[in-house]
Write a protein that holds these residues in place. Structure first.
Motif, PDB file in Angstrom:
ATOM      1  N   VAL A 118     -59.903  24.141  22.138  1.00 29.97           N
ATOM      2  CA  VAL A 118     -58.743  24.602  21.477  1.00 29.97           C
ATOM      3  C   VAL A 118     -59.018  24.983  20.050  1.00 29.97           C
ATOM      4  N   LYS A 119     -58.560  26.025  19.588  1.00 32.59           N
ATOM      5  CA  LYS A 119     -58.722  26.630  18.323  1.00 32.59           C
ATOM      6  C   LYS A 119     -57.659  26.706  17.477  1.00 32.59           C
ATOM      7  N   ILE A 120     -57.179  25.865  16.583  1.00 32.30           N
ATOM      8  CA  ILE A 120     -55.853  25.887  15.841  1.00 32.30           C
ATOM      9  C   ILE A 120     -56.099  26.699  14.670  1.00 32.30           C
ATOM     10  N   GLY A 121     -55.228  27.826  14.465  1.00 34.38           N
ATOM     11  CA  GLY A 121     -55.628  28.781  13.513  1.00 34.38           C
ATOM     12  C   GLY A 121     -54.384  28.607  12.507  1.00 34.38           C
ATOM     13  N   SER A 122     -54.655  29.413  11.276  1.00 33.23           N
ATOM     14  CA  SER A 122     -53.573  29.002  10.475  1.00 33.23           C
ATOM     15  C   SER A 122     -52.601  30.161  11.062  1.00 33.23           C
ATOM     16  N   ILE A 123     -51.277  29.660  10.307  1.00 34.65           N
ATOM     17  CA  ILE A 123     -50.320  30.051  10.903  1.00 34.65           C
ATOM     18  C   ILE A 123     -49.360  30.872   9.790  1.00 34.65           C
ATOM     19  N   GLU A 124     -48.439  31.744   9.954  1.00 35.11           N
ATOM     20  CA  GLU A 124     -47.880  32.327   8.950  1.00 35.11           C
ATOM     21  C   GLU A 124     -46.714  31.507   8.516  1.00 35.11           C
ATOM     22  N   GLU A 125     -46.383  31.686   7.213  1.00 32.51           N
ATOM     23  CA  GLU A 125     -45.330  31.004   6.620  1.00 32.51           C
ATOM     24  C   GLU A 125     -43.805  31.318   7.463  1.00 32.51           C
ATOM     25  N   PRO A 126     -43.157  30.401   7.691  1.00 31.56           N
ATOM     26  CA  PRO A 126     -41.939  30.626   8.468  1.00 31.56           C
ATOM     27  C   PRO A 126     -40.798  31.320   7.615  1.00 31.56           C
ATOM     28  N   PRO A 127     -39.860  31.927   8.307  1.00 30.96           N
ATOM     29  CA  PRO A 127     -38.685  32.504   7.246  1.00 30.96           C
ATOM     30  C   PRO A 127     -38.084  31.227   6.755  1.00 30.96           C
ATOM     31  N   SER A 128     -37.664  31.421   5.376  1.00 31.45           N
ATOM     32  CA  SER A 128     -36.870  30.324   4.742  1.00 31.45           C
ATOM     33  C   SER A 128     -35.695  30.575   4.021  1.00 31.45           C
ATOM     34  N   GLU A 129     -35.613  32.084   3.829  1.00 30.17           N
ATOM     35  CA  GLU A 129     -34.447  32.811   3.084  1.00 30.17           C
ATOM     36  C   GLU A 129     -33.321  33.210   4.121  1.00 30.17           C
ATOM     37  N   PHE A 130     -32.148  32.333   4.162  1.00 34.64           N
ATOM     38  CA  PHE A 130     -31.024  32.676   5.050  1.00 34.64           C
ATOM     39  C   PHE A 130     -29.798  32.585   4.337  1.00 34.64           C
ATOM     40  N   ASP A 131     -28.654  33.383   4.441  1.00 34.03           N
ATOM     41  CA  ASP A 131     -27.369  33.232   3.862  1.00 34.03           C
ATOM     42  C   ASP A 131     -26.540  32.262   4.379  1.00 34.03           C
ATOM     43  N   THR A 132     -26.411  32.010   5.691  1.00 35.44           N
ATOM     44  CA  THR A 132     -25.518  31.363   6.451  1.00 35.44           C
ATOM     45  C   THR A 132     -26.227  30.547   7.569  1.00 35.44           C
ATOM     46  N   LEU A 133     -25.511  29.476   7.787  1.00 34.64           N
ATOM     47  CA  LEU A 133     -25.858  28.881   9.032  1.00 34.64           C
ATOM     48  C   LEU A 133     -25.912  29.598  10.301  1.00 34.64           C
ATOM     49  N   MET A 134     -25.091  30.544  10.411  1.00 30.35           N
ATOM     50  CA  MET A 134     -25.184  31.553  11.669  1.00 30.35           C
ATOM     51  C   MET A 134     -26.388  32.469  11.465  1.00 30.35           C
ATOM     52  N   ASP A 135     -26.750  32.759  10.289  1.00 28.79           N
ATOM     53  CA  ASP A 135     -28.190  33.529  10.135  1.00 28.79           C
ATOM     54  C   ASP A 135     -29.270  32.595  10.854  1.00 28.79           C
ATOM     55  N   VAL A 136     -29.173  31.389  10.371  1.00 25.71           N
ATOM     56  CA  VAL A 136     -30.223  30.305  10.879  1.00 25.71           C
ATOM     57  C   VAL A 136     -30.191  30.206  12.372  1.00 25.71           C
ATOM     58  N   ILE A 137     -28.903  30.081  13.000  1.00 26.40           N
ATOM     59  CA  ILE A 137     -28.757  30.025  14.399  1.00 26.40           C
ATOM     60  C   ILE A 137     -29.375  31.386  15.236  1.00 26.40           C
ATOM     61  N   GLN A 138     -28.978  32.250  14.595  1.00 22.47           N
ATOM     62  CA  GLN A 138     -29.506  33.585  14.940  1.00 22.47           C
ATOM     63  C   GLN A 138     -31.066  33.747  14.997  1.00 22.47           C
ATOM     64  N   ALA A 139     -31.807  33.314  14.016  1.00 29.62           N
ATOM     65  CA  ALA A 139     -32.968  33.391  13.838  1.00 29.62           C
ATOM     66  C   ALA A 139     -33.970  32.566  14.809  1.00 29.62           C
ATOM     67  N   ALA A 140     -33.126  31.214  15.041  1.00 28.29           N
ATOM     68  CA  ALA A 140     -33.611  30.425  16.020  1.00 28.29           C
ATOM     69  C   ALA A 140     -33.695  31.264  17.645  1.00 28.29           C
ATOM     70  N   TYR A 141     -32.530  31.680  17.863  1.00 25.80           N
ATOM     71  CA  TYR A 141     -32.401  32.416  19.194  1.00 25.80           C
ATOM     72  C   TYR A 141     -33.339  33.372  19.100  1.00 25.80           C
ATOM     73  N   GLN A 142     -33.432  34.363  18.342  1.00 30.55           N
ATOM     74  CA  GLN A 142     -34.208  35.424  18.454  1.00 30.55           C
ATOM     75  C   GLN A 142     -36.050  34.844  18.659  1.00 30.55           C
ATOM     76  N   HIS A 143     -36.093  33.739  17.757  1.00 30.31           N
ATOM     77  CA  HIS A 143     -37.395  33.219  18.077  1.00 30.31           C
ATOM     78  C   HIS A 143     -37.882  32.445  19.348  1.00 30.31           C
ATOM     79  N   GLU A 144     -36.679  31.958  20.035  1.00 30.34           N
ATOM     80  CA  GLU A 144     -36.937  31.614  21.457  1.00 30.34           C
ATOM     81  C   GLU A 144     -37.112  32.751  22.217  1.00 30.34           C
ATOM     82  N   LEU A 145     -36.631  33.787  22.397  1.00 32.47           N
ATOM     83  CA  LEU A 145     -36.523  35.121  23.054  1.00 32.47           C
ATOM     84  C   LEU A 145     -38.083  35.502  22.843  1.00 32.47           C
TER      85      LEU A 145
END
Length: 166
Positions: A68-95
């Motif tokens: 197993v080779k654990i690589g560096s990962i990119e910084e996750p998104p951290s700027e959102f305007d609303t909780l709905m934006d957060v929920i949508q980001a999570a859903y898109q990530h799951e897709l």
């Protein structure tokens, strides 16, 4: 011994799950900072779940004597305007994760690596559950007329997320 293509895809998936854990931890941090304790708990739990997924693939690779080779990962998104934006980001990530899992399953099947295919079937079911879960969360938001703005709907969504059990 796993074929090199499968080993590469599994290693990418280990790192994708590691990144997913970081994404959810960042979403939790955003919610915590916004005073949304229920949403913060929900996303923190998802972070831990993604880490468990990483460990599961890690263990499978170890059982198969694949390094197993654990690589560096990119910084996750951290700027959102609303909780709905957060929920949508999570859903898109799951897709995106679903696409990766499906590609891994397809490749394992095409290469007649039925052991890995069988192993990946659990993740296929898990991704289905995640997509259904986030679909229900988005449906609940739509039912409430919640668009992420402060007010009673925000309070209801925060409490709703606190009590969701996977």
């Amino acid at each position: 011994m796993l074929k090199p293509e499968i080993a590469t895809l599994l290693n990418k998936q280990v790192n994708a799950e590691y990144y997913a854990s970081s994404v959810y931890l960042q979403l939790s941090a955003w919610c915590e900072n916004a005073g949304l304790e229920g949403a913060a708990l929900f996303f923190r739990g998802h972070s831990m779940e993604e880490r468990t997924h990483m460990d599961k693939i890690f263990d499978y690779m170890s059982e198969c004597s694949i390094p197993v080779k654990i690589g560096s990962i990119e910084e996750p998104p951290s700027e959102f305007d609303t909780l709905m934006d957060v929920i949508q980001a999570a859903y898109q990530h799951e897709l995106k994760v679903t696409e990766m899992i499906n590609h891994l399953a397809k490749t394992a099947f095409e290469l007649q690596d039925y052991t890995t295919f069988n192993f990946i079937e659990w993740f296929i079911a898990e991704q289905h559950e995640e997509e259904v879960l986030f679909g229900k969360i988005i449906s609940k938001a739509e039912m409430l007329g919640f668009n992420g703005q402060p007010g009673q709907q925000l309070h209801i969504m925060d409490n709703y997320l606190r009590f969701i059990k996977d």
